[in-house]
Design a protein around this motif. Structure first.
Motif, PDB file in Angstrom:
ATOM      1  N   HIS A 177       0.842  -1.200   0.000  1.00 41.52           N
ATOM      2  CA  HIS A 177       0.000   0.000   0.000  1.00 41.52           C
ATOM      3  C   HIS A 177       0.878   1.251   0.000  1.00 41.52           C
ATOM      4  O   HIS A 177       1.724   1.406   0.883  1.00 41.52           O
ATOM      5  CB  HIS A 177      -0.895   0.029   1.239  1.00 41.52           C
ATOM      6  CG  HIS A 177      -1.811  -1.143   1.355  1.00 41.52           C
ATOM      7  ND1 HIS A 177      -3.072  -1.165   0.814  1.00 41.52           N
ATOM      8  CD2 HIS A 177      -1.633  -2.351   1.941  1.00 41.52           C
ATOM      9  CE1 HIS A 177      -3.641  -2.335   1.066  1.00 41.52           C
ATOM     10  NE2 HIS A 177      -2.791  -3.077   1.745  1.00 41.52           N
ATOM     11  N   CYS A 195      -4.374   5.577   1.795  1.00 41.01           N
ATOM     12  CA  CYS A 195      -3.684   4.792   0.782  1.00 41.01           C
ATOM     13  C   CYS A 195      -3.842   5.523  -0.544  1.00 41.01           C
ATOM     14  O   CYS A 195      -4.932   5.975  -0.895  1.00 41.01           O
ATOM     15  CB  CYS A 195      -4.288   3.395   0.692  1.00 41.01           C
ATOM     16  SG  CYS A 195      -3.345   2.350  -0.431  1.00 41.01           S
ATOM     17  N   ASN A 206      -3.325   4.043  -3.376  1.00 41.70           N
ATOM     18  CA  ASN A 206      -4.058   3.193  -4.304  1.00 41.70           C
ATOM     19  C   ASN A 206      -5.459   3.804  -4.248  1.00 41.70           C
ATOM     20  O   ASN A 206      -6.163   3.703  -3.235  1.00 41.70           O
ATOM     21  CB  ASN A 206      -4.053   1.746  -3.797  1.00 41.70           C
ATOM     22  CG  ASN A 206      -4.891   0.823  -4.661  1.00 41.70           C
ATOM     23  OD1 ASN A 206      -6.004   1.179  -5.068  1.00 41.70           O
ATOM     24  ND2 ASN A 206      -4.375  -0.356  -4.924  1.00 41.70           N
ATOM     25  N   HIS A 223      -8.469   1.950  -3.193  1.00 43.34           N
ATOM     26  CA  HIS A 223      -8.496   1.735  -1.741  1.00 43.34           C
ATOM     27  C   HIS A 223      -8.953   2.992  -1.012  1.00 43.34           C
ATOM     28  O   HIS A 223      -9.748   2.923  -0.071  1.00 43.34           O
ATOM     29  CB  HIS A 223      -7.111   1.333  -1.225  1.00 43.34           C
ATOM     30  CG  HIS A 223      -6.713  -0.060  -1.602  1.00 43.34           C
ATOM     31  ND1 HIS A 223      -5.510  -0.601  -1.239  1.00 43.34           N
ATOM     32  CD2 HIS A 223      -7.364  -1.010  -2.315  1.00 43.34           C
ATOM     33  CE1 HIS A 223      -5.432  -1.848  -1.708  1.00 43.34           C
ATOM     34  NE2 HIS A 223      -6.547  -2.103  -2.377  1.00 43.34           N
ATOM     35  N   MET A 239     -10.065   3.540   2.846  1.00 42.35           N
ATOM     36  CA  MET A 239      -8.738   3.412   3.445  1.00 42.35           C
ATOM     37  C   MET A 239      -8.115   4.797   3.582  1.00 42.35           C
ATOM     38  O   MET A 239      -7.111   5.130   2.953  1.00 42.35           O
ATOM     39  CB  MET A 239      -7.862   2.498   2.582  1.00 42.35           C
ATOM     40  CG  MET A 239      -6.634   1.998   3.298  1.00 42.35           C
ATOM     41  SD  MET A 239      -5.836   0.715   2.329  1.00 42.35           S
ATOM     42  CE  MET A 239      -4.574   0.237   3.503  1.00 42.35           C
TER      43      MET A 239
HETATM   44 CU    CU Z   1      -4.013   0.304  -0.236  1.00 45.39          CU
END
Ligand code: CU
Ligand code: C2O
Ligand code: CU
Length: 574
Positions: free
Chosen positions: A492, A557, A559, A562, A567
């Motif tokens: 991550h 995160c 990403n 995510h 997240m």
């Molecule tokens: Cu992530």
């Protein structure tokens, strides 16, 4: 799942925004489920200009749907930033002709900047200045998202040192979708220390914004099709550089400065030249290193930047060098690799761009031995040398968590309250990974209060990597097990808003060495960072100042799938 209070407003708002054709969202039922857990984001009246703020640079920034030629044939519908310079030096705004990327914004340290953001989308948005140290109200927190047709004024002074930053949308739960469809741009800061070095500039300084995209047969962008695309992150099978497929640049036989930015939503790259030429790194997210570093390859995760000295001196006219993403392993669970549809698995070896020497020149600038100096903190300088602020990575049923919780507005926990003008030691780790019993247990308890079902396993420490994977293999992504135990098997890129941080140390738990060996020489940990890739089983200690500004500063995160799954959390600087 989770508490069901207060979601009416945001659900209504989501439905209004999602009704429009271009971006109709494939995973809508899942998204609605995810929203049950969120605290409602209030709608604030947008900031307007302060007549007492004397701007050195004033820019109108628009975002709207348009279409551009990316592949041969039909144009691609995208969302795009465009800008108009109202006041200030003309280098402040440079369009990239033919690209869907936003114009390059170039600012000087010390400048006062006013930006008028116009929302020409059919849904709400807000723009975040990723990497800039600005007041919380100017940072593009989702709290400040504006509706279609509205305008938001930003006013801030550039406090950063010379660096490459990113501007991109940050609306609640739709960041990834908006970035994927084209909304992102590079924002450079220059300062005197950098100028004095005489590094390659003008035609010899080239931004390299790397993104991956998936196109359908009509050249239109395809985005998230099912839950798996969000759990693993979304991956395209075409690499675009500065918005172009099959990017090639013609270079002179001399030194260049290449400014890399990973603008992909999820894809992680391991960048290296095809002939094994080592890479000379001169800077990272938060600006120049103290001195150049030579690396066999470099890792570049979403949100990260790299500043590279690329010297083509002595190369023959007509010769070419290909920047590739080289083979590596371990950033996705094996299952994620298997289900990585399309032709471009993460961690496989594929080309990014080609540099072709088209002109022989005789002189070239020399690489400086020393580049910059910046304040370095030791652990002893932190307010909490023995009690790092935890950033625990874990997951619940169909959700990604930090410190045991999914994103919710106005949900700041004690560990997330940071006294202003302190320097904090922080530790990012996988909550399942062992060695952090205490924090893990707290995370479990917090999730317990929320009714997060995935957390029980974490709390009792029963969900080892192998077991989590087994559950996935049998249950599949949509099923009852969800991704339990999966996120710990994933890397991550963790990003913190506000001032950049130093990386104090990394440690890797037993059992991940083989995968780790394929990536670890590519981390550049000596500079100032705002995003750090945390590998499975890895703990990363960082030292981060929280100076000047109180208020909400996000950590999440990068990403982006995510991030949109929750997240993400807020630090409240008090
Ligand atoms: Cu992530
Ligand atoms: Cu580049 Cu909070 O994001
Ligand atoms: Cu940011």
């Amino acid at each position: 799942m989770f508490n069901k209070n207060n979601n009416n407003y945001s659900r209504r708002r989501f439905l209004t925004q999602s009704g429009l054709g271009l971006l109709a969202f494939a995973g809508m039922p899942n998204l609605l489920n995810a929203m049950e857990g969120m605290g409602a984001m209030p709608k604030l009246p947008p900031h307007t200009a302060n007549p007492n703020f004397k701007a050195d640079v004033e820019i109108e920034l628009f975002c709207k749907p348009t279409s551009v030629a990316i592949l041969v044939g039909q144009q691609t519908q995208v969302l795009q930033y465009s800008a108009r310079l109202l006041h200030g030096p003309k280098e402040a705004v440079t369009e990239i002709p033919g690209s869907y990327l936003g114009p390059i914004i170039r600012l000087q340290k010390g400048q006062k900047v006013r930006i008028h953001l116009h929302n020409g989308l059919s849904e709400s948005t807000v723009t975040h200045w990723h990497g800039l140290h600005v007041p919380a109200e100017q940072d593009g927190h989702p709290l400040y998202a504006i509706d279609p047709g509205e305008k938001l004024v930003y006013e801030f002074e550039v406090l950063n040192r010379a660096s490459m930053n990113i501007y991109h949308p940050h609306p609640h739960e739709t960041t990834a979708k908006q970035v994927y469809h084209g909304l992102a741009g590079a924002l450079f800061v220059n300062d005197e220390e950098e100028t004095a070095l005489g590094l390659p500039s003008g035609d010899y300084e080239i931004p390299i914004v790397i993104q991956d995209r998936l196109f359908d047969a009509q050249n239109q962008l395809v985005y998230v099709r099912h839950m798996h695309d969000r759990m693993m992150g979304f991956y395209g099978d075409r690499i675009l550089v500065n918005g172009r497929a099959d990017f090639q640049m013609d270079v002179d036989s001399r030194a260049y400065r290449l400014r890399f930015l990973n603008g992909s939503t999820a894809r992680i790259y391991k960048l290296g030249w095809d002939d094994g030429t080592p890479i000379t790194v001169i800077g990272v997210d938060g600006g120049l290193l103290e001195k150049p570093e030579t690396k066999p390859y470099m890792m570049l995760a979403p949100g990260e930047r790299l500043d590279v000295w690329a010297d083509f001196s002595g190369r023959a006219e007509g010769s070419q060098l290909v920047m590739r993403s080289l083979a590596f392993s371990g950033v996705l669970p094996k299952m994620g690799m298997m289900m990585n549809h399309g032709g471009l698995p993460v961690g496989s070896d594929y080309p990014i761009f080609t540099a072709k020497v088209t002109r022989k020149v005789s002189d070239s600038p020399k690489l400086p031995n020393t580049l910059s100096s910046f304040r370095r903190y030791a652990i002893a300088d932190t307010a909490n040398p023995n009690k790092p602020v935890p950033i625990a990575i874990s997951e619940a049923h169909m959700a990604m968590l930090l410190n045991g919780r999914s994103y919710a507005y106005n949900d700041v926990q004690d560990i997330e309250r940071i006294p202003v003008n302190t320097v904090q030691l922080m530790e990012i780790f996988h909550a399942h990974g062992g060695g952090h019993g205490q924090t893990t247990a707290n995370g479990g308890q917090e999730a317990g209060h929320q009714g997060g079902m995935g957390m029980g396993g974490m709390r009792h420490g029963g969900m080892g990597g192998g077991m989590g994977m087994g559950g996935m293999r049998h249950g599949g992504m949509g099923g009852g097990m969800g991704g339990m135990g999966m996120m710990m098997a994933m890397a991550h890129p963790i990003h913190l808003h506000g001032q950049s941080f130093q990386i104090a140390s990394r440690s890797i738990a037993n059992g991940n060495e083989n995968d780790y060996a394929t990536v670890h020489e590519g981390f550049i940990d000596n500079g100032l960072k705002d995003t750090v890739l945390v590998m499975p089983g890895e703990s990363v200690r960082i030292i981060k100042p929280f100076q000047d500004f109180k208020g909400l500063f996000m950590y999440h995160c990068h990403n982006l799938e995510h991030e949109d799954m929750g997240m993400m959390r807020d630090f409240l600087v008090v």
